[in-house]
Design an enzyme around this catalytic site. Structure first.
Site, PDB file in Angstrom:
ATOM      1  N   LYS A 169      78.006 -41.656 -12.168  1.00 16.01           N
ATOM      2  CA  LYS A 169      79.022 -40.683 -11.770  1.00 16.01           C
ATOM      3  C   LYS A 169      80.268 -40.917 -12.609  1.00 16.01           C
ATOM      4  O   LYS A 169      80.875 -41.990 -12.546  1.00 16.01           O
ATOM      5  CB  LYS A 169      79.358 -40.790 -10.283  1.00 16.01           C
ATOM      6  CG  LYS A 169      80.236 -39.628  -9.815  1.00 16.01           C
ATOM      7  CD  LYS A 169      80.494 -39.661  -8.326  1.00 16.01           C
ATOM      8  CE  LYS A 169      81.193 -38.380  -7.881  1.00 16.01           C
ATOM      9  NZ  LYS A 169      82.405 -38.051  -8.653  1.00 16.01           N
ATOM     10  N   LEU A 170      80.625 -39.930 -13.380  1.00 14.99           N
ATOM     11  CA  LEU A 170      81.726 -40.070 -14.332  1.00 14.99           C
ATOM     12  C   LEU A 170      83.047 -39.650 -13.694  1.00 14.99           C
ATOM     13  O   LEU A 170      83.124 -38.628 -13.017  1.00 14.99           O
ATOM     14  CB  LEU A 170      81.450 -39.233 -15.576  1.00 14.99           C
ATOM     15  CG  LEU A 170      80.240 -39.713 -16.383  1.00 14.99           C
ATOM     16  CD1 LEU A 170      79.766 -38.636 -17.334  1.00 14.99           C
ATOM     17  CD2 LEU A 170      80.597 -40.992 -17.140  1.00 14.99           C
TER      18      LEU A 170
END
Length: 276
Positions: A25-26
């Protein structure tokens, strides 16, 4: 042409399931990239056009009639996404932060909607469309292994993981349990020192060596916890101004949060429980 992105549901814990793929998850800003009439345009998840903010992305060599979904990030000196730096770049043309568009899905190809295809087929299509370069990269993924991946995320202080059903369709403008996020929350204890007047928000502080250090503003609290707070705070009021009512630091609670900001405040704190 804008297409509203598919959104994530929450999962409290990671899990291992070969029917899912796992991605990092960026910590950045969701970005929809479109190319129609041989012109690239960029949109936020709320359909605000932001094309002029990111000229680095306007020469991507992809077919006309393409819509891509991804996250735009700025990395720090360790290569980790830096959300504050990303916001600085987003808000100011003078910012010199280098951006990277991390692409994880394709919605249209040559003018045809491909959202009905299973996720893994869309991943294959994306591989054929995009090559990694300075400002563009494809998000890496693996089958299953959610628990081990999340352990690595925690060890490296990253935001979390995303678990997606490998056969999931892309559900435009919907939040679906086919896509799940697991956030790497941190926890700490704070005292409440005031409340915002115009809309709900509680001022937080850390107790350090008998002194109070500002901890930020908490906007997320359960209805039951709010009710308890409203029943107690009036007897603790010590001062006020146009924006806040200030109280004695008597009410303590535990909160979860994304990370500390560069000024030492809690990012997106939310209530967990009261403590004595």
């Amino acid at each position: 042409m804008f297409a509203a992105p598919m959104l994530l549901e929450k999962s409290d814990e990671p899990f291992d399931d070969e029917k899912y793929i796992t991605e990092l998850k960026l910590d950045g800003i969701r970005l929809i990239l479109t190319k129609f009439n041989n012109q690239i345009k960029l949109y936020s998840r709320h359909n605000n056009e932001v094309t002029a903010k990111f000229p680095e992305l306007l020469h991507l060599n992809i077919p006309d009639g393409t819509v891509l979904d991804g996250e735009i990030i700025v990395s720090d000196s360790e290569g980790k996404p830096d959300f504050e730096a990303m916001m600085e770049r987003f808000q100011s043309k003078r910012s010199e932060h280098t951006i990277q568009y991390c692409i994880f899905d394709v919605l249209y190809h040559k003018g045809e909607k491909v959202t009905h295809l299973p996720l893994l087929q869309r991943k294959e299509l994306l591989d054929s469309l995009v090559e990694n370069e300075k400002h563009i990269s494809k998000v890496q993924w693996l089958h299953g292994n959610g628990r081990a991946y999340f352990d690595l995320v925690k060890q490296n202080g990253l935001e979390g993981i995303v678990l997606k059903k490998a056969d999931s369709k892309y559900q435009i403008k919907k939040r679906s349990h086919d896509w799940l996020k697991v956030i790497n929350y941190q926890y700490t204890d704070v005292v409440i020192t005031g409340l915002r007047k115009d809309k709900f928000g509680l001022l937080l502080a850390f107790e350090e060596n008998g002194r109070l250090k500002p901890g930020g503003l908490m906007e997320f609290m359960t209805p039951a916890a709010r009710k308890q707070f409203y029943g107690e705070y009036r007897d603790l009021i010590v001062d006020e101004n146009k924006k806040f009512t200030f109280i004695e630091p008597k009410i303590k609670c535990r909160v979860k949060f994304r990370n500390y900001t560069k000024t030492g405040l809690l990012r997106s704190p939310s209530f967990v429980e009261y403590i004595s």
